[in-house]
Design an enzyme around this catalytic site. Structure first.
Site, PDB file in Angstrom:
ATOM      1  N   HIS A  38      -0.063   5.031   3.588  1.00  0.00           N
ATOM      2  CA  HIS A  38      -1.146   4.960   4.564  1.00  0.00           C
ATOM      3  C   HIS A  38      -0.562   4.478   5.897  1.00  0.00           C
ATOM      4  O   HIS A  38       0.338   3.640   5.915  1.00  0.00           O
ATOM      5  CB  HIS A  38      -2.191   3.961   4.052  1.00  0.00           C
ATOM      6  CG  HIS A  38      -3.471   3.936   4.815  1.00  0.00           C
ATOM      7  ND1 HIS A  38      -3.552   3.461   6.101  1.00  0.00           N
ATOM      8  CD2 HIS A  38      -4.734   4.305   4.467  1.00  0.00           C
ATOM      9  CE1 HIS A  38      -4.814   3.545   6.518  1.00  0.00           C
ATOM     10  NE2 HIS A  38      -5.547   4.063   5.541  1.00  0.00           N
ATOM     11  N   SER A  68      -7.170  -1.964   4.005  1.00  0.00           N
ATOM     12  CA  SER A  68      -6.128  -1.069   4.499  1.00  0.00           C
ATOM     13  C   SER A  68      -5.241  -1.755   5.528  1.00  0.00           C
ATOM     14  O   SER A  68      -5.696  -2.599   6.297  1.00  0.00           O
ATOM     15  CB  SER A  68      -6.760   0.186   5.119  1.00  0.00           C
ATOM     16  OG  SER A  68      -7.305   1.014   4.127  1.00  0.00           O
ATOM     17  N   ASP A  75      -4.193   7.467  -4.612  1.00  0.00           N
ATOM     18  CA  ASP A  75      -5.651   7.298  -4.556  1.00  0.00           C
ATOM     19  C   ASP A  75      -6.382   8.535  -4.062  1.00  0.00           C
ATOM     20  O   ASP A  75      -7.535   8.770  -4.410  1.00  0.00           O
ATOM     21  CB  ASP A  75      -6.032   6.075  -3.711  1.00  0.00           C
ATOM     22  CG  ASP A  75      -5.618   6.194  -2.253  1.00  0.00           C
ATOM     23  OD1 ASP A  75      -4.766   7.054  -1.915  1.00  0.00           O
ATOM     24  OD2 ASP A  75      -6.125   5.398  -1.430  1.00  0.00           O
ATOM     25  N   ASN A  76      -5.744   9.337  -3.227  1.00  0.00           N
ATOM     26  CA  ASN A  76      -6.333  10.581  -2.720  1.00  0.00           C
ATOM     27  C   ASN A  76      -5.231  11.379  -2.054  1.00  0.00           C
ATOM     28  O   ASN A  76      -4.060  10.990  -2.084  1.00  0.00           O
ATOM     29  CB  ASN A  76      -7.487  10.309  -1.735  1.00  0.00           C
ATOM     30  CG  ASN A  76      -7.188   9.265  -0.683  1.00  0.00           C
ATOM     31  OD1 ASN A  76      -7.761   8.184  -0.692  1.00  0.00           O
ATOM     32  ND2 ASN A  76      -6.255   9.557   0.219  1.00  0.00           N
ATOM     33  N   LYS A 115      -6.840  14.466   2.569  1.00  0.00           N
ATOM     34  CA  LYS A 115      -7.780  13.346   2.523  1.00  0.00           C
ATOM     35  C   LYS A 115      -9.055  13.652   3.298  1.00  0.00           C
ATOM     36  O   LYS A 115      -9.023  14.310   4.326  1.00  0.00           O
ATOM     37  CB  LYS A 115      -7.074  12.120   3.116  1.00  0.00           C
ATOM     38  CG  LYS A 115      -7.929  10.879   3.292  1.00  0.00           C
ATOM     39  CD  LYS A 115      -7.085   9.755   3.849  1.00  0.00           C
ATOM     40  CE  LYS A 115      -7.919   8.506   4.104  1.00  0.00           C
ATOM     41  NZ  LYS A 115      -7.088   7.351   4.479  1.00  0.00           N
ATOM     42  N   ARG A 145     -10.614   3.892  -5.803  1.00  0.00           N
ATOM     43  CA  ARG A 145     -10.171   2.702  -6.529  1.00  0.00           C
ATOM     44  C   ARG A 145     -11.263   2.175  -7.461  1.00  0.00           C
ATOM     45  O   ARG A 145     -10.988   1.717  -8.571  1.00  0.00           O
ATOM     46  CB  ARG A 145      -9.732   1.633  -5.517  1.00  0.00           C
ATOM     47  CG  ARG A 145      -8.453   2.009  -4.828  1.00  0.00           C
ATOM     48  CD  ARG A 145      -8.243   1.314  -3.489  1.00  0.00           C
ATOM     49  NE  ARG A 145      -7.265   2.083  -2.728  1.00  0.00           N
ATOM     50  CZ  ARG A 145      -5.946   1.906  -2.794  1.00  0.00           C
ATOM     51  NH1 ARG A 145      -5.452   0.929  -3.542  1.00  0.00           N
ATOM     52  NH2 ARG A 145      -5.120   2.672  -2.110  1.00  0.00           N
ATOM     53  N   HIS A 157      -9.101  -3.510  -1.449  1.00  0.00           N
ATOM     54  CA  HIS A 157     -10.034  -2.645  -0.715  1.00  0.00           C
ATOM     55  C   HIS A 157     -11.336  -2.356  -1.455  1.00  0.00           C
ATOM     56  O   HIS A 157     -11.901  -1.266  -1.374  1.00  0.00           O
ATOM     57  CB  HIS A 157      -9.353  -1.331  -0.321  1.00  0.00           C
ATOM     58  CG  HIS A 157      -9.888  -0.795   0.980  1.00  0.00           C
ATOM     59  ND1 HIS A 157      -9.413   0.330   1.584  1.00  0.00           N
ATOM     60  CD2 HIS A 157     -10.882  -1.267   1.793  1.00  0.00           C
ATOM     61  CE1 HIS A 157     -10.080   0.555   2.703  1.00  0.00           C
ATOM     62  NE2 HIS A 157     -10.974  -0.405   2.847  1.00  0.00           N
ATOM     63  N   CYS A 161     -10.349   6.218  -0.012  1.00  0.00           N
ATOM     64  CA  CYS A 161      -9.734   5.197  -0.840  1.00  0.00           C
ATOM     65  C   CYS A 161     -10.615   4.219  -1.605  1.00  0.00           C
ATOM     66  O   CYS A 161     -10.413   4.050  -2.788  1.00  0.00           O
ATOM     67  CB  CYS A 161      -8.743   4.526   0.028  1.00  0.00           C
ATOM     68  SG  CYS A 161      -8.685   2.890   0.215  1.00  0.00           S
ATOM     69  N   LYS A 213      -2.822  -3.666  -2.316  1.00  0.00           N
ATOM     70  CA  LYS A 213      -4.088  -3.382  -1.641  1.00  0.00           C
ATOM     71  C   LYS A 213      -5.246  -3.421  -2.637  1.00  0.00           C
ATOM     72  O   LYS A 213      -5.196  -2.791  -3.686  1.00  0.00           O
ATOM     73  CB  LYS A 213      -3.996  -2.003  -0.980  1.00  0.00           C
ATOM     74  CG  LYS A 213      -5.283  -1.526  -0.333  1.00  0.00           C
ATOM     75  CD  LYS A 213      -5.047  -0.184   0.335  1.00  0.00           C
ATOM     76  CE  LYS A 213      -6.338   0.373   0.902  1.00  0.00           C
ATOM     77  NZ  LYS A 213      -6.125   1.656   1.601  1.00  0.00           N
ATOM     78  N   ASP A 261      -0.913   4.946  -1.643  1.00  0.00           N
ATOM     79  CA  ASP A 261      -2.071   5.131  -0.762  1.00  0.00           C
ATOM     80  C   ASP A 261      -1.833   6.326   0.157  1.00  0.00           C
ATOM     81  O   ASP A 261      -0.908   6.317   0.973  1.00  0.00           O
ATOM     82  CB  ASP A 261      -2.281   3.860   0.070  1.00  0.00           C
ATOM     83  CG  ASP A 261      -3.637   3.822   0.766  1.00  0.00           C
ATOM     84  OD1 ASP A 261      -4.267   4.883   0.907  1.00  0.00           O
ATOM     85  OD2 ASP A 261      -4.061   2.733   1.167  1.00  0.00           O
ATOM     86  N   ASP A 262      -2.654   7.366   0.010  1.00  0.00           N
ATOM     87  CA  ASP A 262      -2.571   8.579   0.840  1.00  0.00           C
ATOM     88  C   ASP A 262      -1.313   9.397   0.571  1.00  0.00           C
ATOM     89  O   ASP A 262      -0.856  10.158   1.439  1.00  0.00           O
ATOM     90  CB  ASP A 262      -2.641   8.246   2.335  1.00  0.00           C
ATOM     91  CG  ASP A 262      -4.015   7.758   2.784  1.00  0.00           C
ATOM     92  OD1 ASP A 262      -4.930   7.702   1.955  1.00  0.00           O
ATOM     93  OD2 ASP A 262      -4.149   7.441   3.979  1.00  0.00           O
TER      94      ASP A 262
END
Length: 461
Positions: A213, A159, A265-266, A286, A85, A136, A81, A134, A41-42
């Site tokens: 994240h 998150s 994810d990004n 992001k 996903r 989300h 995010c 996660k 994540d991130d």
């Protein structure tokens, strides 16, 4: 021959036929590959050793690249995010689902139940599917993983910076006491448990880490270990987790029949500074459709199937995994909806190419950019002054870049290539129009005044 004897012969034939069919079915099922998809994540493009990081040690992810394939130009479906996903799990642009932003604990909405996920696709071929980490995509029961084709779920449903962080198991809250210093360790234990429990049948395991994240947490075994502060410690623990999962597959004699993918994810959340990661040579991060926000580090390995040290420089996207997995197990792709991803199994196994070399960049409902081959055009932007939640970006007019020669998107070639830019813009709008009418955005949050995210109170950080 009397009737009784004939009847017994018929029963015996039926019995042996049934046994043979079952044996064939089980043989076919065992030939299907397991799929382990690990999602950070991130995580930024510049945060892994195999993508140029020198201050974070990622030996296990580097080994995946060395023993498999590294994608240099791999794009997420969104610079944030939840949409990313949704795109990964369905093979569809998140805009087709009305997912144009991030879900919150007060959203009361989620990825529509009518969507077909990778788990539902693989279920038709006898797969068992599980999520660890996660989600989300909506935390109300009807939006949770078990209602989207998965057989099990453990993790934080949104998150890790949002209010009321909890661990859920399947459809229920297991505990409200979450020590995030051990979240990566906990997810790893759950992932290994899933592998051990399901090793006799084909499975799909989706491991979606809550970090890097913010807020960042590492266990005592990793705190202070890296040369890039707490952020680096967290990434090194995620790399350790990858190594533990690969070890579990090897121990269960599954490594040669398992496709393992690692991605993000990004791009990195740059406004968080030393807690926000690095985009390496790419521009921005992001929340933006410059490559730093949507080009993500991606590697995949399948021992004996993917040629070691393969480097793919052509474009691909998270949405491509849906049709790719379908092709690998001969599953039927739904015909009642548009699938935006392209089958990249030929790219993975070095016997073909992706069906197209262009890509639309959307930020929520807004069309912002288009890439075709080496060229990327970006529409004018009014600029953003910056906030606690989002980096400042200066306003700009139309931009045109040769991404291969200028991955940092620094040299605007619009003035010298106006006709090319005009052609690309026309193609971009035509492709966007071809998407048809898109649904309205789903409700995300009542707390718009608090910024992009709802943070835990200070005592929980």
């Amino acid at each position: 021959m009397n009737t009784n004897v004939i009847f017994r012969i018929i029963l015996l034939i039926a019995f042996f036929t049934s046994c043979t069919d079952t044996k064939v079915d089980e043989t076919i099922k065992r030939s299907y590959p397991n799929i382990v998809f690990i999602f950070a994540d991130d995580l930024g493009y510049g945060d892994l050793g195999c993508f140029g990081a020198t201050d974070i040690n990622t030996p296990n992810i580097n080994a995946m690249a060395n023993e498999g394939v590294k994608f240099t130009d791999f794009y997420s479906a969104s610079p944030v995010c939840s949409p990313s996903r949704a795109g990964l799990l369905t093979g569809r642009l998140p805009q087709r689902m009305g997912i144009n932003g991030v879900f919150f604990p007060d959203s009361y909405t989620g990825m529509p139940e009518s969507e077909v996920t990778i788990a539902e696709l693989l279920k038709t071929k006898g797969y068992t599917s599980g999520v660890v980490g996660k989600w989300h995509l909506g935390h109300r029961e009807k939006y949770l993983p078990l209602q989207q084709g998965f057989d099990s779920y453990f993790g934080i449903p949104y998150s890790n910076d949002m209010s009321s962080v909890v661990y859920m198991r399947d459809n229920e809250v297991e505990t409200t006491k979450v020590d995030q210093h051990y979240t990566t360790q906990t997810y790893t234990k759950e992932a290994i448990g899933f592998i051990e429990k399901n090793k006799e049948n084909p499975f799909y395991l989706y491991v979606a880490h809550s970090m890097p994240h913010v807020p960042l947490y590492a266990s005592s075994s990793f705190e202070g270990k890296s040369n890039r502060g707490l952020y680096g410690d967290v990434v090194e623990e995620i790399d350790w987790s990858v190594g533990q999962i690969i070890k579990a597959l090897k121990t269960s004699d599954l490594l040669e029949n398992t496709l393992i993918v690692f991605s993000s994810d990004n791009g990195p959340w740059l406004v968080m500074k030393d807690h926000g990661g690095s985009a390496g040579e790419l521009r921005e991060g992001k929340q933006y459709t410059f490559d730093g926000g949507m080009r993500v580090p991606t590697v995949a390995m399948w021992k004996g199937k993917i040629k070691p040290n393969t480097v793919v420089v052509e474009m691909a996207s998270q949405m491509d995994w849906f049709p790719t997995f379908a092709n690998m197990v001969d599953a039927k792709i739904p015909e009642d909806r548009e699938i935006d991803g392209k089958d990249i199994s030929g790219v993975l196994f070095n016997n073909g190419k992706r069906a197209s070399n262009d890509y639309l960049f959307l930020d929520g409902e807004k069309l912002e950019a288009y890439r075709k081959g080496d060229w990327k055009v970006k529409l004018p932007y009014k600029g953003y002054s910056g906030s606690r939640w989002k980096s400042a970006v200066a306003k700009h007019d139309t931009l045109l870049f040769n991404i291969k020669q200028d991955p940092g998107e620094k040299n605007n070639l619009y003035i010298t290539h106006k006709e090319l830019a005009k052609t690309l813009i026309e193609e971009m709008h035509a492709k966007y129009k071809a998407l048809g009418e898109l649904p309205p955005s789903l409700f995300l949050t009542r707390d718009a005044d608090k910024g992009h995210f709802i943070y835990l109170n200070s005592s929980e950080k």
